[in-house]
Design an enzyme around this catalytic site. Structure first.
Site, PDB file in Angstrom:
ATOM      1  N   ASN A  34     -20.722 -34.998  79.584  1.00 56.14           N
ATOM      2  CA  ASN A  34     -22.138 -35.190  79.239  1.00 56.14           C
ATOM      3  C   ASN A  34     -22.170 -35.862  77.875  1.00 56.14           C
ATOM      4  OD1 ASN A  34     -24.825 -35.030  78.637  1.00 56.14           O
ATOM      5  ND2 ASN A  34     -24.927 -32.791  78.519  1.00 56.14           N
ATOM      6  N   LYS A  36     -24.584 -37.136  76.361  1.00 59.82           N
ATOM      7  CA  LYS A  36     -25.846 -36.927  75.625  1.00 59.82           C
ATOM      8  C   LYS A  36     -26.323 -38.267  75.035  1.00 59.82           C
ATOM      9  CE  LYS A  36     -24.555 -32.157  75.023  1.00 59.82           C
ATOM     10  NZ  LYS A  36     -24.651 -30.913  74.256  1.00 59.82           N
ATOM     11  N   HIS A 121     -30.592 -28.831  81.771  1.00 64.50           N
ATOM     12  CA  HIS A 121     -29.757 -28.613  80.591  1.00 64.50           C
ATOM     13  C   HIS A 121     -30.593 -27.888  79.531  1.00 64.50           C
ATOM     14  CE1 HIS A 121     -27.411 -29.325  77.000  1.00 64.50           C
ATOM     15  NE2 HIS A 121     -26.387 -29.573  77.802  1.00 64.50           N
ATOM     16  N   GLU A 123     -30.858 -28.237  76.460  1.00 62.65           N
ATOM     17  CA  GLU A 123     -31.524 -29.112  75.495  1.00 62.65           C
ATOM     18  C   GLU A 123     -32.820 -29.674  76.083  1.00 62.65           C
ATOM     19  OE1 GLU A 123     -28.147 -31.586  74.573  1.00 62.65           O
ATOM     20  OE2 GLU A 123     -27.241 -29.951  73.436  1.00 62.65           O
ATOM     21  N   GLU A 190     -23.889 -22.479  81.135  1.00 62.96           N
ATOM     22  CA  GLU A 190     -23.773 -22.942  79.753  1.00 62.96           C
ATOM     23  C   GLU A 190     -24.557 -22.004  78.836  1.00 62.96           C
ATOM     24  OE1 GLU A 190     -22.681 -27.376  79.445  1.00 62.96           O
ATOM     25  OE2 GLU A 190     -24.845 -27.205  79.434  1.00 62.96           O
ATOM     26  N   GLY A 196     -22.402 -26.911  71.581  1.00 58.16           N
ATOM     27  CA  GLY A 196     -22.341 -27.687  70.340  1.00 58.16           C
ATOM     28  C   GLY A 196     -22.113 -26.850  69.088  1.00 58.16           C
ATOM     29  N   SER A 235     -18.871 -25.792  74.101  1.00 56.47           N
ATOM     30  CA  SER A 235     -17.732 -25.889  73.185  1.00 56.47           C
ATOM     31  C   SER A 235     -16.381 -25.837  73.903  1.00 56.47           C
ATOM     32  CB  SER A 235     -17.819 -24.805  72.109  1.00 56.47           C
ATOM     33  OG  SER A 235     -18.974 -25.005  71.312  1.00 56.47           O
TER      34      SER A 235
HETATM   35  P1  PGA Z   1     -20.606 -29.070  74.009  1.00 54.60           P
HETATM   36  O1  PGA Z   1     -21.848 -29.380  74.994  1.00 54.60           O
HETATM   37  O2  PGA Z   1     -19.359 -29.228  74.834  1.00 54.60           O
HETATM   38  O3  PGA Z   1     -20.730 -30.077  72.927  1.00 54.60           O
HETATM   39  O4  PGA Z   1     -20.788 -27.673  73.542  1.00 54.60           O
HETATM   40  C1  PGA Z   1     -21.843 -28.963  76.327  1.00 54.60           C
HETATM   41  C2  PGA Z   1     -23.117 -29.372  77.016  1.00 54.60           C
HETATM   42  O5  PGA Z   1     -24.163 -29.379  76.353  1.00 54.60           O
HETATM   43  O6  PGA Z   1     -23.121 -29.705  78.208  1.00 54.60           O
END
Ligand code: PGA
Length: 278
Positions: A34, A36, A121, A123, A190, A196, A235
Site C-alpha cells: 500500500n 499510500k 483502510h 486512514e 490492521e 505507521g 508496521s
Molecule cells: P505501515 O502501514 O506498514 O506503514 O504501518 C500499513 C497500512 O496502513 O496498510
C-alpha cells in the site's frame, strides 16, 4: 429454537475447523504493498526493476497498490516486467458513476486492469468512511470482478478497554452483510495503533485476533471462509515479518512504509512460505 440451531451450527463449525485445522498452505498467501500517497513514476520504475530482478519467481504472491495517478503507467510497466504481480487501487467510490468530483469508480479501476482494491483502510475511516460505505464499496468491487481487500482493526482505546474482538467482528458483519460471493474476498487485520507507528502487534496478539476473525468469517460464509486469506498489517518490516508469518492464521501482509523500499518489500515477501516449508 432459532438460537439453539445457531449455537449447534457454531459448535459444529468450530469443531470442524479445530479438527481439520485447515492447513495454512491450502490458503493463498500474499503480500500487498500500500504505497499510500507516495512514489512518483520514476521511483516506481526503479522499484519494479529491483523487485523483479530480485525475485521474479515469487511475484505471484505480490500485489502493488499505487496512488491512482500511477495505476495506468504501472499497468503498462507490469505488462512489460512481470506477468504475475497484481495491481490494486487504494480506494473506490460507492456509486457506479455520476457527479462525484475527484472520485474514482469500480469500472474505472477495472478499465486499468486493476484486480484488487483496498476498502475501509483506517486512514479512510478516519476521514469519514463508515461501515455502510465500506459495505457499498465491497458490492461495487464484486459486481465488476475486483478483489476487495477489506481492512478492519481497533484503536488503542478500544484495545485497552478489551473491545478488540467486538470492534473487528462488528466491522466484518457490517461489511459483509448480504454478500454471497466470498471467493474474491481478502481480509486485512490492521490495528490502528500499529499503522505507521513502528509498533507492530506481537505475533500472539495478531494471531488471537486472526483466529477470532476466522471464526466470525465461518459464521458469515460457512466453509468458504477456510480459503479466505487474512493478512496482517501495521508496521510490518523485514525483521518482524518472519515471526508473524509463522502464525497459523496469518496468510500474508498489507504493508505500508516498508513497501516503498524494494529490498525491504522483497524480504517481507520472502518470509511468506518459509514457516510452512519447515
Ligand atoms: P505501515 O502501514 O506498514 O506503514 O504501518 C500499513 C497500512 O496502513 O496498510
Amino acid at each position: 429454537m432459532e438460537k439453539q440451531v445457531e449455537s449447534i451450527v457454531r459448535q459444529v463449525v468450530e469443531d470442524v475447523l479445530r479438527k481439520k485445522g485447515f492447513a495454512k498452505n491450502e490458503r493463498r498467501q500474499l503480500v500487498i504493498a500500500n504505497w499510500k500517497m507516495n512514489m512518483t513514476l520514476e521511483k516506481a520504475e526503479v522499484f519494479l526493476e529491483q523487485l523483479c530482478d530480485n525475485g521474479e519467481n515469487r511475484t505471484n504472491d505480490v500485489v502493488i497498490c499505487p496512488p491512482y495517478t500511477l495505476l495506468y503507467p504501472m499497468n503498462k510497466l507490469l505488462q512489460k516486467r512481470s506477468k504475475t504481480i497484481g495491481l490494486g487501487a487504494q480506494n473506490l467510490h460507492t456509486a457506479h458513476e455520476g457527479a462525484h468530483t475527484g472520485e474514482i469508480s469500480a469500472a474505472m479501476l477495472k478499465e486499468l486492469d486493476c484486480q484488487y482494491v483496498i476498502v475501509g483502510h483506517s486512514e479512510r475511516r478516519a476521514a469519514g468512511e463508515t461501515d455502510g460505505m465500506v459495505h457499498e464499496k465491497i458490492k461495487r468491487a464484486l459486481e465488476i470482478g475486483l478483489n476487495p481487500v477489506i481492512c478492519v482493526g481497533e484503536t488503542i482505546e478500544q484495545r485497552e478497554q478489551g473491545f478488540t474482538n467486538e470492534v473487528v467482528n462488528h466491522q466484518l458483519l457490517q461489511a459483509l452483510e448480504g454478500i454471497n460471493d466470498f471467493s474474491k474476498l481478502i481480509i486485512a487485520y490492521e490495528p490502528v495503533w500499529a499503522i505507521g507507528t513502528g509498533r507492530s502487534a506481537s505475533p500472539d496478539e495478531a494471531q488471537t485476533v486472526h483466529e477470532a476473525i476466522r471464526l466470525t468469517l465461518s459464521e458469515i460464509c460457512g466453509t468458504d471462509s477456510e480459503a479466505m486469506p487474512i493478512l496482517y498489517g501495521g508496521s510490518v518490516k523485514p525483521d518482524n515479518a518472519g515471526i508473524l508469518s509463522n502464525m497459523k492464521d496469518i496468510d500474508g501482509f498489507l504493508v505500508g512504509g516498508a513497501s516503498l523500499v524494494a529490498n525491504d518489500f522483497q524480504k517481507i515477501v520472502g518470509t511468506l512460505r518459509k514457516g510452512m516449508d519447515s
